[in-house]
Design a protein around this motif. Sequence first.
Motif, PDB file in Angstrom:
ATOM      1  N   GLY A 150      -7.490  -1.808   6.118  1.00 17.96           N
ATOM      2  CA  GLY A 150      -8.350  -2.748   6.293  1.00 17.96           C
ATOM      3  C   GLY A 150      -7.986  -3.453   5.029  1.00 17.96           C
ATOM      4  N   GLY A 151      -6.712  -4.332   4.851  1.00 17.58           N
ATOM      5  CA  GLY A 151      -6.350  -4.889   4.116  1.00 17.58           C
ATOM      6  C   GLY A 151      -6.403  -6.152   4.762  1.00 17.58           C
ATOM      7  N   GLY A 152      -5.666  -7.367   3.812  1.00 15.17           N
ATOM      8  CA  GLY A 152      -5.605  -8.510   5.368  1.00 15.17           C
ATOM      9  C   GLY A 152      -5.916 -10.019   4.700  1.00 15.17           C
ATOM     10  N   LEU A 189      -5.606  -2.224  -8.309  1.00 14.23           N
ATOM     11  CA  LEU A 189      -5.353  -3.190  -7.437  1.00 14.23           C
ATOM     12  C   LEU A 189      -3.532  -3.306  -8.454  1.00 14.23           C
ATOM     13  N   GLN A 190      -2.800  -4.590  -8.312  1.00 13.12           N
ATOM     14  CA  GLN A 190      -1.735  -4.294  -9.363  1.00 13.12           C
ATOM     15  C   GLN A 190      -1.436  -6.121  -8.092  1.00 13.12           C
ATOM     16  N   ALA A 191      -1.769  -6.645  -9.099  1.00 16.15           N
ATOM     17  CA  ALA A 191      -1.644  -8.520  -8.871  1.00 16.15           C
ATOM     18  C   ALA A 191       0.119  -8.748  -9.155  1.00 16.15           C
ATOM     19  N   PRO A 192       0.440  -9.514  -8.879  1.00 22.10           N
ATOM     20  CA  PRO A 192       2.180  -9.937  -8.665  1.00 22.10           C
ATOM     21  C   PRO A 192       2.589 -10.724 -10.433  1.00 22.10           C
ATOM     22  N   ALA A 248      -4.051  -9.367  -4.616  1.00 20.52           N
ATOM     23  CA  ALA A 248      -2.943  -7.968  -5.342  1.00 20.52           C
ATOM     24  C   ALA A 248      -2.783  -7.727  -4.321  1.00 20.52           C
ATOM     25  N   VAL A 249      -2.320  -5.826  -4.002  1.00 21.10           N
ATOM     26  CA  VAL A 249      -1.337  -5.099  -3.311  1.00 21.10           C
ATOM     27  C   VAL A 249      -2.497  -4.126  -4.068  1.00 21.10           C
ATOM     28  N   GLN A 273       0.701   4.228  -0.204  1.00 22.35           N
ATOM     29  CA  GLN A 273       1.782   3.134  -0.211  1.00 22.35           C
ATOM     30  C   GLN A 273       0.819   2.110  -0.898  1.00 22.35           C
ATOM     31  N   GLY A 274      -0.468   1.549  -0.083  1.00 30.09           N
ATOM     32  CA  GLY A 274      -0.639   0.287  -0.912  1.00 30.09           C
ATOM     33  C   GLY A 274      -0.666  -0.544   0.597  1.00 30.09           C
TER      34      GLY A 274
END
Length: 115
Positions: free
Chosen positions: A8-10, A38-41, A91-92, A107-108
């Motif tokens: 569902g991401g994008g 979440l993991q932002a850059p 984020a991932v 897996q993110g």
Amino acid sequence: QVQLVESGGGLVQAGGSLRLACTASGSISSTYRIAWYLQAPGKQRELVASITGADNTNYVGSVKGRFTISRDNSKKTVYLQMISLKPEDTAVYYCAAGLFDYADWGQGIQVTVSS
């Protein structure tokens, strides 16, 4: 062993909405706690929301009022409905599951919010 797959991401514009899904397979029961992180850059992974087997929910930080976590045990799926998305939500996103701690991780999936 539990396997988790996010979907569902994008890419979405600021102010838009997305619904993430985390579908589980393997030895998982409705009593499992499920969480979204979440993991932002360049940053550490952080908790966004969680839901218990009794459907108690918890939200962290700026997502309160914008994100909603829910579960459908018949589909072994947990959702994260995200509205009013902001560029800083980029984020991932990972889902995690466990009885007492979050031992199993997906897996993110990438979520990108453009301004």
